[in-house]
Design a protein around this motif. Structure first.
Motif, short mmCIF file in Angstrom:
data_model
loop_
_atom_site.label_atom_id
_atom_site.label_comp_id
_atom_site.label_asym_id
_atom_site.label_seq_id
_atom_site.Cartn_x
_atom_site.Cartn_y
_atom_site.Cartn_z
N SER A 69 62.25 53.08 -69.31
CA SER A 69 62.24 54.18 -70.27
C SER A 69 62.99 53.76 -71.53
CB SER A 69 62.88 55.43 -69.66
OG SER A 69 64.22 55.17 -69.29
N ALA A 71 64.65 55.42 -75.31
CA ALA A 71 65.04 56.60 -76.09
C ALA A 71 65.46 56.16 -77.48
CB ALA A 71 66.19 57.34 -75.40
N ALA A 88 66.77 65.18 -82.41
CA ALA A 88 65.98 64.93 -81.20
C ALA A 88 66.01 66.18 -80.34
CB ALA A 88 66.53 63.73 -80.42
N ASP A 91 61.02 68.16 -77.18
CA ASP A 91 59.63 67.79 -77.42
C ASP A 91 59.50 66.65 -78.42
OD1 ASP A 91 58.58 69.81 -75.74
OD2 ASP A 91 59.04 71.28 -77.28
N GLY A 92 60.59 66.00 -78.86
CA GLY A 92 60.51 64.87 -79.76
C GLY A 92 61.41 65.02 -80.96
N LEU A 93 61.28 64.07 -81.94
CA LEU A 93 62.07 64.08 -83.16
C LEU A 93 61.58 65.17 -84.10
CD1 LEU A 93 62.28 60.24 -83.87
CD2 LEU A 93 63.95 61.65 -82.68
N TYR A 94 62.48 65.76 -84.91
CA TYR A 94 62.04 66.78 -85.85
C TYR A 94 63.04 66.88 -87.00
CZ TYR A 94 65.61 69.78 -83.72
OH TYR A 94 66.78 70.30 -83.27
N TYR A 217 46.04 59.72 -82.78
CA TYR A 217 46.55 60.66 -83.78
C TYR A 217 45.56 61.79 -83.97
CZ TYR A 217 47.71 62.61 -88.34
OH TYR A 217 48.00 63.48 -89.36
N VAL A 223 49.82 65.42 -84.01
CA VAL A 223 50.42 64.85 -82.80
C VAL A 223 50.04 63.38 -82.68
CG1 VAL A 223 50.50 64.94 -80.29
CG2 VAL A 223 50.49 67.05 -81.62
N GLU A 225 50.38 60.10 -80.01
CA GLU A 225 50.65 59.78 -78.62
C GLU A 225 50.33 58.31 -78.35
OE1 GLU A 225 49.71 63.89 -76.25
OE2 GLU A 225 48.04 62.55 -76.67
#
Length: 675
Positions: A69, A71, A88, A91-94, A217, A223, A225
């Motif tokens: 994993s 991070a 962070a 659900d992810g970075l923002y 994308y 989004v 992935e």
């Protein structure tokens, strides 16, 4: 297993495959011994970088596979000493509007709320200032002495001046931003001009981004992935915790681990996978040194992780006409013209201040606007004001200026986030469309309006007009006052009362507020009647419809609706009636008949409402139940008119005879005021 031979030496052939050994000849003295090689365990070790924290768990066995994993590391203390705007979450970075708003502050002539993002004009409190906020929140200034004025265009601003500058024919100055229809890079200009002003939409930004190998994308949602290969033999999948997962093996074949590269990350693998020299997997985030639009990447990599600071965001913003912006501090302030004759200055409290009257005009340049004034303001030699936007070729943060100027005007290839902007006094803003427009004060005496060409216009001494609902001349002797009336339709169309005594619009004598009382009315009534008391033994051919009279008295369902129903003395009204019949009939072998109601309105028969018909005799006596509904409605009855609605149960026997054992009416009335 069964034996393949009985001799001392078996002739059956046993061959060893990869990872398997075979000893013996199959005889009783030297039986076959089959064994599998034990593979040396694969060693896997995690390696961190300044932006990625990599973790490896598990032993690599089938029951306990390796789990790798990674991070992202966010710098808690960016180099410039500010707060990292990147967060962070689960659900992810923002990065949110609240983070960006802290990078901006207001200077002279403006106020800024970093909690809401609201920017609004700040008016000076100095004595003699003519600029004020109107009662509806718009900027308001009384008509001042006229000044001669001439417009000069630039490549990015189209300025128009009409009028002679006199009180009877004041100047009308309009300025329109010129948008390049064909930007130099060959793309579409993302800045749009609509009937309400310039705008940009979020969907246009997403179109600037796409995905490469190893990523997907979605331009509709934004989004991004990881894309997993569907090739045969691929063991990479999404684990139960949402991370990438690849099952380990236990054969003698060496484990192969390779580092992959995508547009956003570079994976590096070192080591041979043995206990003495384990695999070391490390991941580095890839930052684009030359973004597609030609600007500088705002995302930085430091010794403690990724970061974006206020200084980076500020370089994306510049100021236009009338506004000064300092990208080093994020301060936005009003910019005063240095043209000769300009009377607007900063008051002692930092607000905009305009003396009572002035004919001087002075041009003042700023780092963003080059303003030029010619002429002396007279009718023979009027002022000529021209303004050209100055674009910084080398912004302070070292990036590329996103705003460009071409032969057709200003243009942008990518949009800013407009949801961080709201409107304050003197402006209106639609977050759904991005449209910004001037908001005019409705305060009495305001001379500013929108002209027929959409520009701001101050008419010369406009006459006072009084519309519906007002009376008076607007003077001290005859002030404007609310005059309560029913509306814009004539009284005789749908109103039966005097307007003064029965208006729907009232004026509160204590507060002066207008209000409308709730004088629409509605009502519902329901009842059920058993008409057959006593029952009717036999009815032969009736030669048409006949009303049933059990015991010699006609059966009926009746609504007697009074005039001015429920206190309604002015509005027209209407009603709807429904009566549901449930009938028990005994008929002889030759009977053919119909069932229904005779409807009477105000004592006069209106119509026959059949509910059930039997036109063919059964040939045998029988007893049956029948059901059906009869309805009637009427609308737009005057309020002073009453109405009597009566349903009479009736039959039409063509042949034979019938007995009416039971006839029940389940009746409903709905009535309400109309217009």
């Amino acid at each position: 297993m069964s034996c393949c031979c009985e001799s001392d030496r078996c002739t059956c052939r046993v061959v060893a495959g990869p990872g398997v050994t075979v000893d013996g000849n199959g005889g009783s003295a030297a039986p076959y011994v089959i064994s599998a090689d034990t593979a040396e365990p694969t060693a896997l070790q995690a390696a961190d970088t300044s932006t990625i924290d990599t973790t490896v768990t598990g032993t690599g066995a089938a029951g306990d596979p390796f789990e790798v994993s990674a991070a992202v590391i966010l710098d808690p203390a960016p180099p410039a000493g500010g707060t990292n705007l990147v967060h962070a979450g689960p659900d992810g970075l923002y990065v949110e509007c609240a983070d960006v708003r802290t990078c901006i502050s207001a200077g002279d002539g403006a106020s800024y709320d970093p909690t809401t993002g609201v920017v609004e004009a700040r008016v000076s409190d100095d004595a003699g200032n003519q600029v004020e906020i109107g009662t509806d929140g718009g900027l308001y200034a009384p008509t001042a002495a006229a000044t001669a004025l001439t417009a000069v265009d630039s490549t990015s601003v189209d300025v128009e001046v009409s009028g002679s500058g006199t009180p009877g024919d004041p100047f009308e100055v309009t300025a329109s931003v010129i948008l390049d229809p064909t930007p130099p890079a060959g793309g579409d200009n993302l800045i749009q001009s609509g009937p309400e002003g310039l705008y940009l939409e979020c969907e246009q930004v997403r179109g600037c981004i796409s995905a490469g190998d190893g990523a997907t994308y979605d331009p509709d949602t934004g989004v991004i992935e990881v894309q997993i290969s569907g090739d045969a033999g691929n063991t990479v999948s999404i684990g139960t915790d949402g991370g990438l997962y690849a099952a380990g093996g236990s054969t003698s074949t060496p484990t192969a681990v390779e580092g992959g590269t995508t547009w956003t990350a570079t994976n590096t693998v070192t080591g041979t996978g043995t206990p003495a020299d384990p695999f070391i997997v490390s991941t580095d985030v890839t930052l684009d040194p030359t973004p597609p639009a030609g600007g500088t990447n705002l995302l930085h990599e430091g010794p403690d992780g990724l970061y974006v600071e206020c200084e980076d965001v500020r370089s994306c913003i510049t100021a236009g006409d009338g506004v000064a912006y300092d990208p080093a501090t994020g301060i936005i302030e009003a910019r005063l013209s240095t043209d000769a004759g300009n009377t607007t200055v900063f008051g002692s409290d930092g607000g905009l201040f305009t003396p009572e009257a002035s004919t001087e005009l002075v041009a003042v340049d700023t780092p963003t606007i080059n303003t030029t004034i010619t002429g002396d303001g007279s009718a023979a030699t009027p002022y000529e004001v021209s303004a050209a936007v100055i674009l910084d070729p080398t912004p302070p943060a070292g990036g590329t200026n996103l705003i460009k100027t071409g032969p057709e005007g200003l243009y942008l290839e990518c949009e800013q986030v407009r949801s961080c902007i709201t409107a304050g006094d003197g402006a209106s803003y639609s977050a759904a469309t991005g449209e910004v427009e001037a908001r005019l004060s409705t305060q009495a005496g305001n001379q500013v309006a929108f002209g027929p060409d959409g520009g701001l216009f101050v008419p010369p001494d406009p006459p006072l007009e009084i519309g519906c609902g007002l009376q008076g001349e607007g003077t001290a002797a005859s002030p404007l006052a609310a005059f309560p009336i029913a509306g814009s339709l004539p009284w005789t169309d749908n109103w039966a009362c005097d307007d003064t005594d029965h208006s729907t619009l009232k004026c509160d004598p204590d507060t002066g507020a207008l209000w409308t009382p709730p004088e629409h009315f509605s009502a519902t009534d329901h009842f059920m009647i058993n008409h057959m008391n006593p029952a009717i033994a036999a009815i032969g051919p009736t030669s048409g419809w006949t009303i049933l009279q059990p015991g010699g008295t006609p059966a009926f369902v009746q609504w007697d609706i009074p005039a001015n129903f429920l206190g309604n003395m002015c509005r027209f009204w209407g009603y709807e009636t429904d009566t549901h019949a449930s009938v028990d009939i005994t008929a002889n072998s030759t009977a053919t008949f119909e069932l229904g109601y005779v409807l009477a309105i105000d004592g006069t028969v209106d119509s026959i409402r059949p509910i059930e018909g039997i036109y063919t005799a059964y040939g045998a006596s029988r007893r049956e139940r029948y059901a059906g509904t009869a309805s009637h409605g009427f609308f737009s009855l005057p309020p002073a008119q009453a109405r009597l609605v009566v349903y009479y149960p009736a039959v039409n026997v063509l042949t034979g005879s019938i007995a009416v054992n039971a006839w029940n009416s389940d009746a409903m009335l709905h009535t309400q005021t109309r217009a």
